[in-house]
Design a protein around this motif. Sequence first.
Motif, PDB file in Angstrom:
ATOM      1  N   GLU A  38       0.799  -1.223   0.000  1.00  0.00           N
ATOM      2  CA  GLU A  38       0.000   0.000   0.000  1.00  0.00           C
ATOM      3  C   GLU A  38       0.838   1.283   0.000  1.00  0.00           C
ATOM      4  OE1 GLU A  38      -3.290   0.480  -0.228  1.00  0.00           O
ATOM      5  OE2 GLU A  38      -3.637  -1.661  -0.461  1.00  0.00           O
ATOM      6  N   ARG A  45       3.470   8.318   3.643  1.00  0.00           N
ATOM      7  CA  ARG A  45       3.112   7.247   4.574  1.00  0.00           C
ATOM      8  C   ARG A  45       4.368   6.545   5.060  1.00  0.00           C
ATOM      9  NH1 ARG A  45      -2.069   8.087   6.264  1.00  0.00           N
ATOM     10  NH2 ARG A  45      -3.490   8.385   4.497  1.00  0.00           N
ATOM     11  N   VAL A  67      -7.150   3.501   4.490  1.00  0.00           N
ATOM     12  CA  VAL A  67      -7.812   2.330   3.911  1.00  0.00           C
ATOM     13  C   VAL A  67      -6.923   1.740   2.824  1.00  0.00           C
ATOM     14  CG1 VAL A  67     -10.136   3.169   4.408  1.00  0.00           C
ATOM     15  CG2 VAL A  67      -9.053   3.761   2.242  1.00  0.00           C
ATOM     16  N   PRO A  68      -6.974   0.409   2.647  1.00  0.00           N
ATOM     17  CA  PRO A  68      -6.221  -0.204   1.547  1.00  0.00           C
ATOM     18  C   PRO A  68      -6.903   0.080   0.205  1.00  0.00           C
ATOM     19  CG  PRO A  68      -7.479  -1.876   2.726  1.00  0.00           C
ATOM     20  CD  PRO A  68      -7.651  -0.598   3.486  1.00  0.00           C
ATOM     21  N   THR A  69      -6.108   0.310  -0.805  1.00  0.00           N
ATOM     22  CA  THR A  69      -6.653   0.625  -2.137  1.00  0.00           C
ATOM     23  C   THR A  69      -6.262  -0.391  -3.186  1.00  0.00           C
ATOM     24  OG1 THR A  69      -4.736   2.042  -2.584  1.00  0.00           O
ATOM     25  CG2 THR A  69      -6.707   3.094  -1.643  1.00  0.00           C
ATOM     26  N   THR A  70      -5.180  -1.164  -2.929  1.00  0.00           N
ATOM     27  CA  THR A  70      -4.752  -2.168  -3.905  1.00  0.00           C
ATOM     28  C   THR A  70      -5.444  -3.488  -3.626  1.00  0.00           C
ATOM     29  OG1 THR A  70      -2.890  -2.926  -2.568  1.00  0.00           O
ATOM     30  CG2 THR A  70      -2.507  -1.032  -4.013  1.00  0.00           C
ATOM     31  N   ARG A  74      -6.131  -5.200   0.036  1.00  0.00           N
ATOM     32  CA  ARG A  74      -7.472  -5.565   0.485  1.00  0.00           C
ATOM     33  C   ARG A  74      -7.546  -7.037   0.853  1.00  0.00           C
ATOM     34  NH1 ARG A  74     -11.283  -2.135  -3.802  1.00  0.00           N
ATOM     35  NH2 ARG A  74     -10.773  -0.083  -2.930  1.00  0.00           N
TER      36      ARG A  74
END
Length: 396
Positions: A38, A45, A67-70, A74
């Motif tokens: 992430e 980050r 929040v995770p986006t990849t 996820r």
Amino acid sequence: MNGPARLWRGLLGSTLATSLALVVVILLAASAAFDVFEFQSAPDRNFFDALWLAMVTLSTVGYGDVVPTTVAGRLVAMAIMAAGVGVMATLTGNLASVLIERKNRKRQGLMPVRTSGHCLVLGYNAQAPQLLRALAAAAPHGRKPAVVLVAPLDPEVFAGLSADLSLDDALEFCRGNPAQEPTLVRASPGTARAAYILSQDGLAPEDADQQTLLAALTFRGLAPKVPLYAEALLETNRKHLSRAGVDVTVVRGELAGRALGTLGEHPALWHFVEGLLGVAGHRGMAVRAFAGEERGARWSQLVAKSLAGGGELPVAVFRLRRDIAIKDLLDADSALDSFILELFAAYGQEGRIGSQGPRVVANPGDAVDLAGYDGMIVLRLGALPEAAPGGPGGGL
């Protein structure tokens, strides 16, 4: 303590430690995965952000600030959420079990009492409730617990005793024989303010005094400097208890017999003594240490000064128990005595030859050098209230 109880506590502690270790491993692995999948391409980050995301996901809190986006991120989050339901539930359950077990052990008198400045009562008999109440009332304000009882009582008996005395958290309990070191050490004897040994009911006088002697020896081995008071049933055992390190020994019935004897002279003598003893916080007498200028004064000067102040009347002086070393008896100006002291120092010896017990001298007069005493006992002004005519323990 029996084997099953030790085994259960061992398994409980092992299960909790395993659950905590598993949570730490999951958090570190998830944080590393989030950091790789992430935040590698996000310069704003860092690893702490990854750890934060792993923690809120594992605990199923889900703040939503990170929040995770990849897809990979996820998938890691889904795995953590699936594992978190079981792992956190197990951890919470184990922690609750440990707390409940700890509470039960405390109720049974099996937990160590970590405190200081408290009074210890070793043993239990019919006079114990009155002593516990008096010690708790005389304790410094805010002292919790004020008294620790060490006795082979059932937890239910102690619970009833505590409720009857209404001492709440001012009274703690260590269950077991006070003459056994593993039991006594749980009550923090080395940091106690004073200790009292009570004779055990239901035994022959000689056997009861032997138990008291064993308790005194055990206590002195753990707390050599703490004042120790004991109850004996036989006058002949007073000297044995003194040799075991007991500072003051009271023979059961001795004071009552003396009090009854005073009635033969005049009833007013008993009423006077009763008023002096009183109850904690309402005694007709008090003890205080000498101030700097008082130690070198004469007795008549102390009395005159106190009467002029109008608050108290000195009636006695006291000296506390203290160790005596060879240097206290030798003259440092003497060549021979100096040589003896050098020999003790060369061999690393303190030269302790015994102890000087406590002493009280009533109305000592000017002939007594007060420099060798620590303080005085005084009568408080108007401290003996007048009782109703014919009432028990009437005033003077």
